[in-house]
Design a protein around this motif. Sequence first.
Motif, PDB file in Angstrom:
ATOM      1  N   ASN A 290      71.819   2.472 -43.412  1.00 39.97           N
ATOM      2  CA  ASN A 290      70.629   1.665 -43.098  1.00 39.97           C
ATOM      3  C   ASN A 290      70.941   0.171 -43.120  1.00 39.97           C
ATOM      4  O   ASN A 290      70.183  -0.637 -43.655  1.00 39.97           O
ATOM      5  N   ALA A 291      72.090  -0.178 -42.542  1.00 43.43           N
ATOM      6  CA  ALA A 291      72.504  -1.579 -42.490  1.00 43.43           C
ATOM      7  C   ALA A 291      73.141  -1.891 -41.148  1.00 43.43           C
ATOM      8  O   ALA A 291      73.827  -1.055 -40.554  1.00 43.43           O
ATOM      9  N   GLY A 292      72.914  -3.104 -40.689  1.00 46.58           N
ATOM     10  CA  GLY A 292      73.545  -3.577 -39.474  1.00 46.58           C
ATOM     11  C   GLY A 292      74.713  -4.486 -39.803  1.00 46.58           C
ATOM     12  O   GLY A 292      75.341  -4.375 -40.855  1.00 46.58           O
ATOM     13  N   HIS A 293      74.992  -5.423 -38.896  1.00 52.11           N
ATOM     14  CA  HIS A 293      76.083  -6.374 -39.106  1.00 52.11           C
ATOM     15  C   HIS A 293      75.786  -7.275 -40.304  1.00 52.11           C
ATOM     16  O   HIS A 293      76.688  -7.666 -41.036  1.00 52.11           O
ATOM     17  N   PHE A 294      74.513  -7.589 -40.541  1.00 54.39           N
ATOM     18  CA  PHE A 294      74.108  -8.428 -41.673  1.00 54.39           C
ATOM     19  C   PHE A 294      73.919  -7.568 -42.929  1.00 54.39           C
ATOM     20  O   PHE A 294      72.895  -7.629 -43.595  1.00 54.39           O
ATOM     21  N   LEU A 295      74.886  -6.751 -43.248  1.00 54.78           N
ATOM     22  CA  LEU A 295      74.705  -5.775 -44.331  1.00 54.78           C
ATOM     23  C   LEU A 295      74.487  -6.421 -45.695  1.00 54.78           C
ATOM     24  O   LEU A 295      73.828  -5.836 -46.565  1.00 54.78           O
TER      25      LEU A 295
END
Length: 312
Positions: A290-295
């Motif tokens: 549940n994370a993108g590049h901005f983890l």
Amino acid sequence: MRAFLFLVFAVLLFNCSNKHEKYTKVPDYISNARGTDKLYFEAYDTTLQQWHVSFKELYIPTTYGIAHVIVSGPEDGEPLVLLHGMNASSTMWYPNIEALTKSHRVYAIDFILEPGKSYLYNDIASVDNVIDWYQEVLFVLDLDRFHVIGASRGGWLAVHLTLRNQKKIESLILLSPAQTFTWIKPSTDLLKNIVSLVSSKEKRIAQSLESMSSNVSNINAAYLEQYYIATEKDSVNKFMSSMKPFSNDELKSLQMPVLVLIGDDDMINEKRTIEIANMLPQGKGEVIENAGHFLSIDQAEVVNTKMLEFLE
């Protein structure tokens, strides 16, 4: 004799704790800023209020310009250097700084070629010059051994820095490093970003954020305001075309512990990044759900826990 030794110890302690005080004076380009620059620095300071830990700001003169460094954490803590992502500035660490400063002395450096509080006044002609600049800053900070955390392009730069300083760097943490282990593969999000180039600036920023974060609404409003203003300022992205993955030999030469974290919805990386990370001599790679590049913002608590467990 005992009184004399106590006096010597007190003097040494005072000099140690005040050795960077001469770098705390705010330079004119900030104190006398106008227009967009003034708005940006004000937004930067507003975001810094989200750190919730005490800090001091240093302005270190170097060959290429002024390096702005935010210093936090216990003075006797192990040194930890933070290299932020593209156009993010050191304030991007607002969800992580409280956790990282529990047992580390943290030095967050604003990249001199991007919006932040560092100031460029001599041309930087190559990536080697960039690493030379970082090394000047680290020399002034008097860091002999330290840990490094790099995010996105900061991760790519962190590997460059580490390859030049193998004996100084205790460990390396890379958060969704850009163009470091693999090339950025074509994706729906990447295509949307390319298409949005013909849209208004507001739509471009919105599309960029949506493709980089799994939950844009979770990003602090003060930081978003700073980010928006940063897009009005010029970044010197002259080395974008030279960003390419490191060779297997270069990566396998990293002898210190290396932790690589990517999001499960990461536009920049894929599972191959984790596979390569796990093949390093002391490498460990994980995917954050549940994370993108901005983890580090999307799943701050999880990422903080994994970083601290690794550093300890």
